[in-house]
Scaffold this active site. Sequence first.
Site, PDB file in Angstrom:
ATOM      1  N   LYS A  81       0.792  -1.158  -0.167  1.00  0.00           N
ATOM      2  CA  LYS A  81      -0.074  -0.145   0.284  1.00  0.00           C
ATOM      3  C   LYS A  81       0.671   1.255  -0.033  1.00  0.00           C
ATOM      4  O   LYS A  81       0.589   2.159  -0.715  1.00  0.00           O
ATOM      5  CB  LYS A  81      -0.905  -0.278   1.183  1.00  0.00           C
ATOM      6  N   THR A  83       3.928   1.476  -1.015  1.00  0.00           N
ATOM      7  CA  THR A  83       4.555   1.585  -2.278  1.00  0.00           C
ATOM      8  C   THR A  83       3.699   2.083  -3.526  1.00  0.00           C
ATOM      9  O   THR A  83       4.240   2.747  -4.387  1.00  0.00           O
ATOM     10  CB  THR A  83       5.222  -0.031  -2.772  1.00  0.00           C
ATOM     11  N   ARG A 104       1.200   7.233   6.804  1.00  0.00           N
ATOM     12  CA  ARG A 104       1.530   6.923   8.163  1.00  0.00           C
ATOM     13  C   ARG A 104       3.031   6.561   8.891  1.00  0.00           C
ATOM     14  O   ARG A 104       3.713   6.146   8.111  1.00  0.00           O
ATOM     15  CB  ARG A 104       0.605   5.520   8.677  1.00  0.00           C
ATOM     16  N   LYS A 115       8.687  -7.550   9.509  1.00  0.00           N
ATOM     17  CA  LYS A 115       8.010  -6.834   8.185  1.00  0.00           C
ATOM     18  C   LYS A 115       8.914  -5.733   7.938  1.00  0.00           C
ATOM     19  O   LYS A 115       8.901  -5.446   6.702  1.00  0.00           O
ATOM     20  CB  LYS A 115       6.666  -6.436   8.885  1.00  0.00           C
ATOM     21  N   ALA A 296      -3.913  -0.707  12.767  1.00  0.00           N
ATOM     22  CA  ALA A 296      -5.435  -0.298  12.204  1.00  0.00           C
ATOM     23  C   ALA A 296      -6.295  -1.651  13.068  1.00  0.00           C
ATOM     24  O   ALA A 296      -7.403  -1.904  12.790  1.00  0.00           O
ATOM     25  CB  ALA A 296      -5.433  -0.669  10.649  1.00  0.00           C
ATOM     26  N   PHE A 324      -3.924  -1.869   6.627  1.00  0.00           N
ATOM     27  CA  PHE A 324      -4.311  -3.230   6.275  1.00  0.00           C
ATOM     28  C   PHE A 324      -5.172  -3.459   4.927  1.00  0.00           C
ATOM     29  O   PHE A 324      -4.961  -2.489   4.307  1.00  0.00           O
ATOM     30  CB  PHE A 324      -4.893  -3.734   7.562  1.00  0.00           C
ATOM     31  N   PHE A 418       5.459  -6.556 -10.498  1.00  0.00           N
ATOM     32  CA  PHE A 418       7.022  -6.845  -9.956  1.00  0.00           C
ATOM     33  C   PHE A 418       7.418  -7.603 -11.176  1.00  0.00           C
ATOM     34  O   PHE A 418       6.937  -8.261 -12.188  1.00  0.00           O
ATOM     35  CB  PHE A 418       7.095  -7.740  -8.862  1.00  0.00           C
ATOM     36  N   TRP A 446       7.160   0.297  -8.679  1.00  0.00           N
ATOM     37  CA  TRP A 446       8.272  -0.137  -7.956  1.00  0.00           C
ATOM     38  C   TRP A 446       9.614  -0.320  -8.730  1.00  0.00           C
ATOM     39  O   TRP A 446      10.610   0.136  -8.142  1.00  0.00           O
ATOM     40  CB  TRP A 446       7.827  -1.803  -7.584  1.00  0.00           C
TER      41      TRP A 446
END
Length: 594
Positions: A81, A83, A104, A115, A296, A324, A418, A446
Amino acid sequence: MAKYDPVKQADWQIAEIAEAEMIPFEEMCDKLEIPKEERIPYGHKIGRVDYVKCLERLKNKPDGKYIEVTAITPTPLGEGKSTTSMGLIEGLGARKQNVGGALRQPSGGPTMNVKGTAAGGGISLLIPMTEFSLGLTGDINNIMNAHNLAMVALTSRMQHEFNYSDEQLAKRKLKRLGINPRNIEMGWIMDFCAQSLRNIIIGMGGKMDGFMCQSKFGIAVSSEVMAILSIFNGLADFKKRLNEIVVAYNMKGDPVTTGDLEVGNAMMAWMLPSINPTLMQSVEKQPVFVHAGPFANIAVGQSSIVSDQIGLKLFDYHITESGFGADIGFEKFWNVKSRFSGLIPNVSVLTATVRGLKHHGVKAGALPCPPGRPVPKEYFSAGKETMKWLEEGVQNAVHHVNTIKKAGINPVVCINSFHFDSPEEHDVIRRACEAAGARVAVSKHWQFGGEGALEFADAVMDACKEKNDFKFLYPNELPLRKRVEMIAKEVYGADGVDFAPEANAKAERFEKDPKYNEYATMMVKTHLSLTADPAIKGTPKGWRLPVRDFLIYGGAKFICPVCGAISLMPGTGSDPAYRRVDVDVKSGKVTGLF
């Protein structure tokens, strides 16, 4: 060779090159025509913007287009999200649009755990990355101090009430609050994933060492103070909310608040610098605000309302991110944040990846992606078997498209592409989501930044031209349990809700008191499944949502139905990121963060 090559370069290498050429804070403010009196520098690269002065100056300027970014039900590593948000900002920038956004701030827990940080990836990256990942301008530290000060006030008050008579308390201008040590709502916080601190005993020793009782730790971004930072609307509102946080209950079952402990105003003093968003930028030099945090599961999990308010005045296109998957982040954006802010989105972007949708093809035999383990290599090939996974799993994206449409918002599905994806895989996603009524764009941000996101940017601009028919899922007058049932059925796809006896008793009490009508319904549920069980993937049918408890956030004005097992303190995995973080003692550079 191109300046950036994400296939060969790590994110930190891209960030290092970009940061050498980034626009300094003062120059970025000049570019945005932010006057000197609204700037709060924090070194040369970044700084805060005085939101009160900025909004007062721009109050008569029309708002720009408002675009929210959400996602499919993710794998444990997420589907990009941040990215995608950064890629859309860069893509609109490549189309010569006046664009910016709000993201955020990452928590130190995930940053030092499995992560990692949340600055985007590849060329679609937020910079400066090290500052972003290690505390930025101090918001989370201020939240920890404000929150833990409330716990100091609570625990010291319990000790004094245990040690002193009513007359002795009165000499100190204190009245007995009668706090029930078995009914304490708050715990302590720290910004790491420390599972050994989930349940603790405090106050051991003599009578001067505190009142002995059970306590707990949560991760800092789960604090109600962070929730308030996300949704406050003005200094007076912030201060009022900080004084209404429920810290415990007395022996009669009545709430004891931060105001009762006379600590809320001091908490506000700690939070004062953090009311103003921090201004950063993309690798391609578009402005991005960072304000509020990621949690979240139990809180709203959005960038702050005030950062969106500023962005909508400064930019023609303002991009904001929800936490999320769409069942949690978008639902809370839709029914909580938009209700509190009064800001209506033009478009919602659903981020999808081939990898993420494959993992929802469980009936077709998709291999599991358990937390803390690498994604199986089969996910990165387009064979006959994995194509079957995708053909089934894409229904998860269709489910979320339908949820966005229920809000009356125009959906755009971004296939976050990707280099190992195939065109045939993209076509499966495109056909299914277009049939559901969404625009679909393949975006290679990306790998190629804004130039790779032109199709995506065009789809969003096109969707912004259409009127939407925004409507909330439920009115505030709807009773609490009816709200929960509506969210469960319409957003998650459940057949209904099963309330545990304790949850039913609490809900009845809330429903009888009119003051709770305006409280937001803030669902507490795993992000790894549409259900309350993180192991159940895909788009399941024929299930019911269990609600075991209700939590109350008196300052944020949230009532939180708790579905399944959710911990406010995540655990650290066996191969955490901190094993790779280091400092080069010659240059002073931090390495290994991303």
